[in-house]
Design a protein around this motif. Structure first.
Motif, PDB file in Angstrom:
ATOM      1  N   LEU A   1       8.705  18.254 -13.799  1.00  0.00           N
ATOM      2  CA  LEU A   1       8.582  17.472 -12.491  1.00  0.00           C
ATOM      3  C   LEU A   1       7.973  17.994 -11.588  1.00  0.00           C
ATOM      4  O   LEU A   1       7.299  18.989 -11.489  1.00  0.00           O
ATOM      5  CB  LEU A   1      10.041  17.609 -12.124  1.00  0.00           C
ATOM      6  N   GLN A   2       7.355  16.904 -10.752  1.00  0.00           N
ATOM      7  CA  GLN A   2       6.659  17.036  -9.829  1.00  0.00           C
ATOM      8  C   GLN A   2       7.305  16.804  -8.245  1.00  0.00           C
ATOM      9  O   GLN A   2       8.007  15.851  -8.132  1.00  0.00           O
ATOM     10  CB  GLN A   2       5.431  15.929  -9.793  1.00  0.00           C
ATOM     11  N   LYS A   3       7.333  17.947  -7.358  1.00  0.00           N
ATOM     12  CA  LYS A   3       8.173  17.613  -6.014  1.00  0.00           C
ATOM     13  C   LYS A   3       7.319  16.903  -5.266  1.00  0.00           C
ATOM     14  O   LYS A   3       6.121  16.933  -5.026  1.00  0.00           O
ATOM     15  CB  LYS A   3       8.290  19.039  -5.510  1.00  0.00           C
TER      16      LYS A   3
ATOM     17  N   MET B   1      13.160  10.481  -8.085  1.00  0.00           N
ATOM     18  CA  MET B   1      14.522  10.893  -8.279  1.00  0.00           C
ATOM     19  C   MET B   1      14.885  11.777  -7.366  1.00  0.00           C
ATOM     20  O   MET B   1      14.214  12.813  -6.607  1.00  0.00           O
ATOM     21  CB  MET B   1      14.609  11.592  -9.876  1.00  0.00           C
ATOM     22  N   THR B   2      16.273  12.176  -6.954  1.00  0.00           N
ATOM     23  CA  THR B   2      16.939  13.060  -6.380  1.00  0.00           C
ATOM     24  C   THR B   2      17.584  14.362  -7.248  1.00  0.00           C
ATOM     25  O   THR B   2      18.191  13.969  -8.085  1.00  0.00           O
ATOM     26  CB  THR B   2      17.898  12.580  -5.289  1.00  0.00           C
ATOM     27  N   VAL B   3      16.930  15.706  -6.711  1.00  0.00           N
ATOM     28  CA  VAL B   3      17.502  16.752  -7.354  1.00  0.00           C
ATOM     29  C   VAL B   3      19.063  17.021  -6.992  1.00  0.00           C
ATOM     30  O   VAL B   3      19.462  16.839  -5.863  1.00  0.00           O
ATOM     31  CB  VAL B   3      17.023  18.266  -7.046  1.00  0.00           C
TER      32      VAL B   3
ATOM     33  N   LEU C   1      12.577  24.065  -6.254  1.00  0.00           N
ATOM     34  CA  LEU C   1      13.419  22.722  -6.379  1.00  0.00           C
ATOM     35  C   LEU C   1      14.868  23.420  -6.035  1.00  0.00           C
ATOM     36  O   LEU C   1      15.394  24.136  -6.212  1.00  0.00           O
ATOM     37  CB  LEU C   1      13.406  22.197  -7.577  1.00  0.00           C
ATOM     38  N   GLN C   2      15.237  22.457  -4.876  1.00  0.00           N
ATOM     39  CA  GLN C   2      16.505  22.500  -4.352  1.00  0.00           C
ATOM     40  C   GLN C   2      17.265  21.092  -4.270  1.00  0.00           C
ATOM     41  O   GLN C   2      16.646  20.318  -4.330  1.00  0.00           O
ATOM     42  CB  GLN C   2      16.576  22.958  -2.865  1.00  0.00           C
TER      43      GLN C   2
END
Length: 96
Positions: free
Chosen positions: A93-95, A62-64, A47-48
């Motif tokens: 969380l799922q990307k 949602m935005t990381v 995740l980035q």
């Protein structure tokens, strides 16, 4: 002939395993499970900031915002346009 012997051995192990309710220990049928720690670090590392994610249980996209260890700070807008932010464990969380 050796291929037949191998297949017969596997078939026998399956029948005995099912009949005796014994888990199979044949390498061809078993796969090493990843440790929970390995899966968590893999998830957090992938995740980035800027990635789109969703809770595995559902919910809004949602935005990381940032990743701190295994915690991921996310933000999203509700249906009425209100901006929300919260931190989640990476493994929930799922990307996208």
């Amino acid at each position: 002939m050796p291929a037949f012997t191998k297949r017969a051995s596997i078939a026998s192990a399956l029948v005995l395993g099912i009949a005796l309710n014994v888990p199979l220990s044949i390498p061809a049928f078993s796969d090493a499970a990843q440790s929970n720690t390995a899966m968590q670090s893999k998830t957090a590392a992938s995740l980035q900031p800027g990635d789109l994610v969703r809770l595995r249980s559902g919910g809004p996209l949602m935005t990381v915002d940032s990743v701190k260890g295994n915690q991921v700070d996310c933000f999203w807008a509700s249906l009425d346009g209100e901006l929300n932010a919260q931190s989640f464990p990476a493994d929930v969380l799922q990307k996208f």
